[in-house]
Write an enzyme that holds these catalytic residues in place. Structure first.
Site, PDB file in Angstrom:
ATOM      1  N   LYS A   1       0.844  -1.197   0.000  1.00  0.00           N
ATOM      2  CA  LYS A   1       0.000   0.000   0.000  1.00  0.00           C
ATOM      3  C   LYS A   1       0.881   1.249   0.000  1.00  0.00           C
ATOM      4  O   LYS A   1       1.857   1.331   0.754  1.00  0.00           O
ATOM      5  CB  LYS A   1      -0.901  -0.016   1.241  1.00  0.00           C
ATOM      6  CG  LYS A   1      -1.899   1.130   1.338  1.00  0.00           C
ATOM      7  CD  LYS A   1      -2.785   0.937   2.558  1.00  0.00           C
ATOM      8  CE  LYS A   1      -3.847   2.025   2.672  1.00  0.00           C
ATOM      9  NZ  LYS A   1      -4.744   1.797   3.831  1.00  0.00           N
TER      10      LYS A   1
ATOM     11  N   SER B   1      -9.491   1.542   2.775  1.00  0.00           N
ATOM     12  CA  SER B   1      -8.632   2.324   1.897  1.00  0.00           C
ATOM     13  C   SER B   1      -7.507   1.506   1.265  1.00  0.00           C
ATOM     14  O   SER B   1      -6.793   2.001   0.401  1.00  0.00           O
ATOM     15  CB  SER B   1      -8.015   3.487   2.682  1.00  0.00           C
ATOM     16  OG  SER B   1      -7.168   3.000   3.731  1.00  0.00           O
TER      17      SER B   1
ATOM     18  N   SER C   1     -10.102  -0.682   7.067  1.00  0.00           N
ATOM     19  CA  SER C   1      -9.502  -0.549   5.739  1.00  0.00           C
ATOM     20  C   SER C   1      -8.737  -1.763   5.249  1.00  0.00           C
ATOM     21  O   SER C   1      -8.243  -1.761   4.121  1.00  0.00           O
ATOM     22  CB  SER C   1      -8.595   0.691   5.694  1.00  0.00           C
ATOM     23  OG  SER C   1      -9.386   1.856   5.748  1.00  0.00           O
TER      24      SER C   1
END
Length: 287
Positions: A35, A112, A136
């Protein structure tokens, strides 16, 4: 990215800079997606925000959590999309686009950590690291039909990772099967901390289930209804009180951790993050 094709639009289109990893280890042979809030040496850290990306220096040191995976033999293949500043749950990014959910291309991937979950679900990476502040990792894992774990807060290092709300920010990870997820957990958390019982003790959160609509409850019952589980209450003071507490305390964290940069940078705020930033900024100490 270090792969040839990205049909799901889950990787940031950074120049392909090789990242060293161990030749062997418990994760040898597995590919890794990261990420884009974690520093990786040789790459900028954009956090889903064009201005943050423009201001980011090229990292010279890799975040310790990522480095542990590399040292265990995982091979880095790229940095993945995230909601802007990791401050949403949908996986949609007005600046860089929305990754395609491989399990349901007509539906959102969840966020996210959307890019990390999609990379794993689409077979472009075997494992991926993300973060979970309010869901997330759990949401995109669920939306994309893969395994995801938000371990105990603080068990995975978030050094050299963009903060949002440090009291809740938690390193998490994804895999397509439970065995691989367990191998990642042993590397990131420590083998002595990972206990996989022969017979899991399943819990049924009665008060949380009461919040589901009839359609959602039907899906839950069809998948889990036949499993024996102990019924528990997760929020003794009520779900609404728990949500209100979470929003206030997370907002207080964000007020200190990310809102000052938002205001000082003058970054344009897209729909969604504008309201969250304003709400966090408006919180009083008493609240």
């Amino acid at each position: 990215m270090l792969i040839d094709k990205d049909p799901y639009h889950c990787f940031m289109p950074y120049e392909a800079i090789p990242v060293a990893s161990a030749a062997d280890g418990p994760l040898a042979g597995l590919t890794l997606a990261v990420k884009d809030i974690y520093d990786v040496a040789g790459y900028r850290t954009g956090s889903g925000c064009p201005l943050r990306l423009a201001q980011s220096p090229v990292a010279t040191v890799t975040a310790p959590a990522v480095q542990r995976l590399l040292d265990a033999g995982a091979r880095f293949v790229g940095k993945t999309h995230t909601d802007e500043l990791a401050w949403s749950m949908y996986g949609m990014n007005a600046h860089f686009g929305t990754p395609v959910n491989p399990a349901a291309p007509d539906r959102i991937p969840g966020g996210s950590s959307s890019g990390s979950a999609v990379a794993v679900a689409g077979g472009l990476a075997d494992i991926a690291i993300g973060s979970d502040t309010g869901g997330s990792v759990r949401a995109p894992a669920s939306f994309c039909g893969i395994w995801g774990l938000r371990p105990t807060h603080g068990s995975v290092s978030l050094d050299r990772v963009q903060p949002l709300a440090p009291s809740y920010d938690t390193g998490g990870f994804f895999a397509r099967d439970g065995g691989t997820l367990g191998r990642v957990a042993e590397v990131l958390i420590g083998a002595d901390q990972v206990v996989l019982p022969d017979t899991p003790d399943l819990l049924r959160p009665a008060d949380m289930l009461s919040q589901l609509g009839s359609d959602q409850r039907g899906v839950y019952d069809a998948v889990f209804g036949a499993l024996w589980a102990r019924e528990v209450k997760v929020f003794p003071q009520g779900v609404e009180a728990a949500i209100a507490t979470f929003l206030a305390t997370m907002g207080g964290d964000a007020q200190a951790a990310i809102v000052p940069w938002i205001r000082a940078s003058g970054m344009p705020l897209v729909r969604g993050i504008d309201g969250r930033a304003a709400a966090a900024e408006a919180l009083s100490a008493a609240q």
